[in-house]
Design a protein around this motif. Structure first.
Motif, PDB file in Angstrom:
ATOM      1  N   ALA A 175       0.823  -1.209   0.000  1.00  0.00           N
ATOM      2  CA  ALA A 175       0.000   0.000   0.000  1.00  0.00           C
ATOM      3  C   ALA A 175       0.857   1.259   0.000  1.00  0.00           C
ATOM      4  N   GLU A 176       2.037   1.185   0.633  1.00  0.00           N
ATOM      5  CA  GLU A 176       2.875   2.372   0.786  1.00  0.00           C
ATOM      6  C   GLU A 176       3.714   2.676  -0.459  1.00  0.00           C
ATOM      7  N   THR A 177       3.861   1.726  -1.349  1.00  0.00           N
ATOM      8  CA  THR A 177       4.688   1.905  -2.544  1.00  0.00           C
ATOM      9  C   THR A 177       3.833   2.429  -3.695  1.00  0.00           C
ATOM     10  N   THR A 178       4.268   3.511  -4.317  1.00  0.00           N
ATOM     11  CA  THR A 178       3.524   4.084  -5.432  1.00  0.00           C
ATOM     12  C   THR A 178       4.061   3.553  -6.758  1.00  0.00           C
ATOM     13  N   VAL A 179       3.220   3.659  -7.777  1.00  0.00           N
ATOM     14  CA  VAL A 179       3.641   3.241  -9.115  1.00  0.00           C
ATOM     15  C   VAL A 179       4.797   4.111  -9.605  1.00  0.00           C
ATOM     16  N   ARG A 180       4.779   5.381  -9.251  1.00  0.00           N
ATOM     17  CA  ARG A 180       5.870   6.277  -9.675  1.00  0.00           C
ATOM     18  C   ARG A 180       7.204   5.858  -9.062  1.00  0.00           C
ATOM     19  N   GLN A 181       7.179   5.410  -7.820  1.00  0.00           N
ATOM     20  CA  GLN A 181       8.413   4.916  -7.205  1.00  0.00           C
ATOM     21  C   GLN A 181       8.927   3.684  -7.947  1.00  0.00           C
ATOM     22  N   ILE A 182       8.008   2.827  -8.342  1.00  0.00           N
ATOM     23  CA  ILE A 182       8.390   1.605  -9.050  1.00  0.00           C
ATOM     24  C   ILE A 182       8.978   1.934 -10.418  1.00  0.00           C
ATOM     25  N   THR A 183       8.309   2.825 -11.157  1.00  0.00           N
ATOM     26  CA  THR A 183       8.809   3.165 -12.495  1.00  0.00           C
ATOM     27  C   THR A 183      10.159   3.879 -12.409  1.00  0.00           C
ATOM     28  N   ALA A 184      10.342   4.701 -11.372  1.00  0.00           N
ATOM     29  CA  ALA A 184      11.626   5.387 -11.218  1.00  0.00           C
ATOM     30  C   ALA A 184      12.737   4.380 -10.959  1.00  0.00           C
ATOM     31  N   LYS A 185      12.470   3.399 -10.104  1.00  0.00           N
ATOM     32  CA  LYS A 185      13.488   2.398  -9.792  1.00  0.00           C
ATOM     33  C   LYS A 185      13.777   1.499 -11.000  1.00  0.00           C
ATOM     34  N   ALA A 186      12.729   1.197 -11.769  1.00  0.00           N
ATOM     35  CA  ALA A 186      12.896   0.324 -12.938  1.00  0.00           C
ATOM     36  C   ALA A 186      13.438   1.073 -14.147  1.00  0.00           C
ATOM     37  N   GLY A 187      13.409   2.409 -14.107  1.00  0.00           N
ATOM     38  CA  GLY A 187      13.889   3.204 -15.230  1.00  0.00           C
ATOM     39  C   GLY A 187      12.964   3.162 -16.428  1.00  0.00           C
ATOM     40  N   VAL A 188      11.662   3.103 -16.173  1.00  0.00           N
ATOM     41  CA  VAL A 188      10.669   3.070 -17.260  1.00  0.00           C
ATOM     42  C   VAL A 188       9.636   4.147 -16.998  1.00  0.00           C
ATOM     43  N   VAL A 201       3.902   0.348 -17.135  1.00  0.00           N
ATOM     44  CA  VAL A 201       3.175  -0.444 -16.136  1.00  0.00           C
ATOM     45  C   VAL A 201       1.777  -0.742 -16.637  1.00  0.00           C
ATOM     46  N   ASN A 202       1.120   0.280 -17.168  1.00  0.00           N
ATOM     47  CA  ASN A 202      -0.237   0.074 -17.685  1.00  0.00           C
ATOM     48  C   ASN A 202      -0.236  -0.889 -18.865  1.00  0.00           C
ATOM     49  N   TYR A 203       0.780  -0.821 -19.700  1.00  0.00           N
ATOM     50  CA  TYR A 203       0.848  -1.693 -20.871  1.00  0.00           C
ATOM     51  C   TYR A 203       1.042  -3.151 -20.475  1.00  0.00           C
ATOM     52  N   HIS A 204       1.954  -3.408 -19.567  1.00  0.00           N
ATOM     53  CA  HIS A 204       2.292  -4.791 -19.210  1.00  0.00           C
ATOM     54  C   HIS A 204       1.359  -5.389 -18.147  1.00  0.00           C
ATOM     55  N   PHE A 205       0.828  -4.549 -17.247  1.00  0.00           N
ATOM     56  CA  PHE A 205       0.082  -5.096 -16.114  1.00  0.00           C
ATOM     57  C   PHE A 205      -1.319  -4.510 -15.946  1.00  0.00           C
ATOM     58  N   GLY A 206      -1.632  -3.475 -16.685  1.00  0.00           N
ATOM     59  CA  GLY A 206      -2.966  -2.897 -16.623  1.00  0.00           C
ATOM     60  C   GLY A 206      -3.158  -1.901 -15.501  1.00  0.00           C
ATOM     61  N   SER A 207      -2.578  -2.173 -14.347  1.00  0.00           N
ATOM     62  CA  SER A 207      -2.739  -1.316 -13.175  1.00  0.00           C
ATOM     63  C   SER A 207      -1.785  -1.789 -12.088  1.00  0.00           C
ATOM     64  N   LYS A 208      -1.768  -1.071 -10.974  1.00  0.00           N
ATOM     65  CA  LYS A 208      -0.966  -1.503  -9.833  1.00  0.00           C
ATOM     66  C   LYS A 208      -1.481  -2.837  -9.314  1.00  0.00           C
ATOM     67  N   LYS A 209      -2.806  -3.033  -9.353  1.00  0.00           N
ATOM     68  CA  LYS A 209      -3.377  -4.304  -8.903  1.00  0.00           C
ATOM     69  C   LYS A 209      -2.825  -5.463  -9.725  1.00  0.00           C
ATOM     70  N   GLY A 210      -2.738  -5.280 -11.028  1.00  0.00           N
ATOM     71  CA  GLY A 210      -2.171  -6.326 -11.876  1.00  0.00           C
ATOM     72  C   GLY A 210      -0.711  -6.576 -11.581  1.00  0.00           C
ATOM     73  N   LEU A 211       0.017  -5.512 -11.235  1.00  0.00           N
ATOM     74  CA  LEU A 211       1.435  -5.645 -10.890  1.00  0.00           C
ATOM     75  C   LEU A 211       1.591  -6.404  -9.569  1.00  0.00           C
ATOM     76  N   VAL A 212       0.730  -6.122  -8.592  1.00  0.00           N
ATOM     77  CA  VAL A 212       0.753  -6.851  -7.321  1.00  0.00           C
ATOM     78  C   VAL A 212       0.528  -8.342  -7.570  1.00  0.00           C
ATOM     79  N   GLN A 213      -0.411  -8.664  -8.439  1.00  0.00           N
ATOM     80  CA  GLN A 213      -0.683 -10.068  -8.753  1.00  0.00           C
ATOM     81  C   GLN A 213       0.517 -10.724  -9.437  1.00  0.00           C
ATOM     82  N   ALA A 214       1.201  -9.976 -10.309  1.00  0.00           N
ATOM     83  CA  ALA A 214       2.387 -10.525 -10.976  1.00  0.00           C
ATOM     84  C   ALA A 214       3.498 -10.811  -9.977  1.00  0.00           C
ATOM     85  N   VAL A 215       3.681  -9.930  -8.997  1.00  0.00           N
ATOM     86  CA  VAL A 215       4.685 -10.155  -7.949  1.00  0.00           C
ATOM     87  C   VAL A 215       4.285 -11.349  -7.091  1.00  0.00           C
ATOM     88  N   ALA A 216       3.002 -11.459  -6.791  1.00  0.00           N
ATOM     89  CA  ALA A 216       2.513 -12.602  -6.016  1.00  0.00           C
ATOM     90  C   ALA A 216       2.774 -13.907  -6.754  1.00  0.00           C
TER      91      ALA A 216
END
Length: 219
Positions: free
Chosen positions: A24-37, A42-57
């Motif tokens: 909950a505390e991690t934002t999508v912007r923090q993730i994209t900054a760390k990944a350099g994208v 994120v929206n293209y590959h996972f649709g949303s933060k929810k989709g990204l959480v599921q991919a990590v799970a």
């Protein structure tokens, strides 16, 4: 180190940040900054933060399920189809350690994931976890149920969640508890393997304790 494609880079950045800060505390912007994208990736590959959480799970739970299933199958074939409650719990703990060996973020992500799943307004995540992985843990649950004290289904349900709660609390607070132990007993930090090993008889005793509606012990 092999080159990671964009989706892999996003997942890797996300799991590191999720492990450190929580979902909950991690934002999508923090993730994209760390990944350099950019955000659109994120929206293209996972649709949303929810989709990204599921991919990590999935990156953690898929290998965990495989490890539990293969270990159970091996143990069942070597013990004439009989596995005790303690052995089942040991298989779970060893599987957690094996997955963490291959992915050093795994245990932290798993704990954060369980924390998130128990929060309000996370029905979608709970549904996803149950639908995708619930069936794959049924054999482990069956063995625990079979060797536990006689009890009604609702009480067994609660004891399963006591199990998850104990693991989540212990590993989420592992560093703090280890520091308290070190101060109290002047010893080196306990290894995660040692902590999980110590949990097995405690959890086993919890399942084998007399049930609330059972007035006589099993003979």
């Amino acid at each position: 180190m092999p080159h990671l494609d964009t989706s892999q880079s996003i997942v890797r950045a996300a799991e590191v940040l999720f492990a450190e800060n929580g979902f909950a505390e991690t934002t999508v912007r923090q993730i994209t900054a760390k990944a350099g994208v950019n955000l659109a990736a994120v929206n293209y590959h996972f649709g949303s933060k929810k989709g990204l959480v599921q991919a990590v799970a999935e990156k953690f739970l898929g290998p965990l399920c495989e490890q539990v299933e293969s270990s159970l199958a091996e143990r069942l074939s070597a013990s004439d189809h009989r596995v005790t409650l303690e052995e089942a719990l040991e298989i779970l703990m060893r599987s957690l350690l094996m997955v963490n060996r291959d992915n050093d973020q795994a245990l932290a992500v798993f704990m954060r994931l369980l924390d998130l799943a128990y929060m309000k307004n996370q029905e979608d995540l709970r549904d996803f976890l149950v639908e995708r992985y619930g069936q794959r843990f049924q054999e482990l649950v069956r063995i625990v149920r079979e060797d536990a004290a006689p009890m009604e289904d609702d009480e067994f349900f609660w004891r399963l969640h006591f199990l998850l709660g104990s693991i989540t609390f212990t590993l989420s607070n592992y560093q703090t508890i280890s520091a308290l132990e070190k101060r109290e007993f002047q010893r080196d930090d306990a290894a995660v393997e040692e902590v999980l090993h110590r949990m097995i008889p405690v959890l086993s005793a919890g399942f084998q304790a007399r049930a609330d509606k059972t007035f006589f012990c099993r003979i």
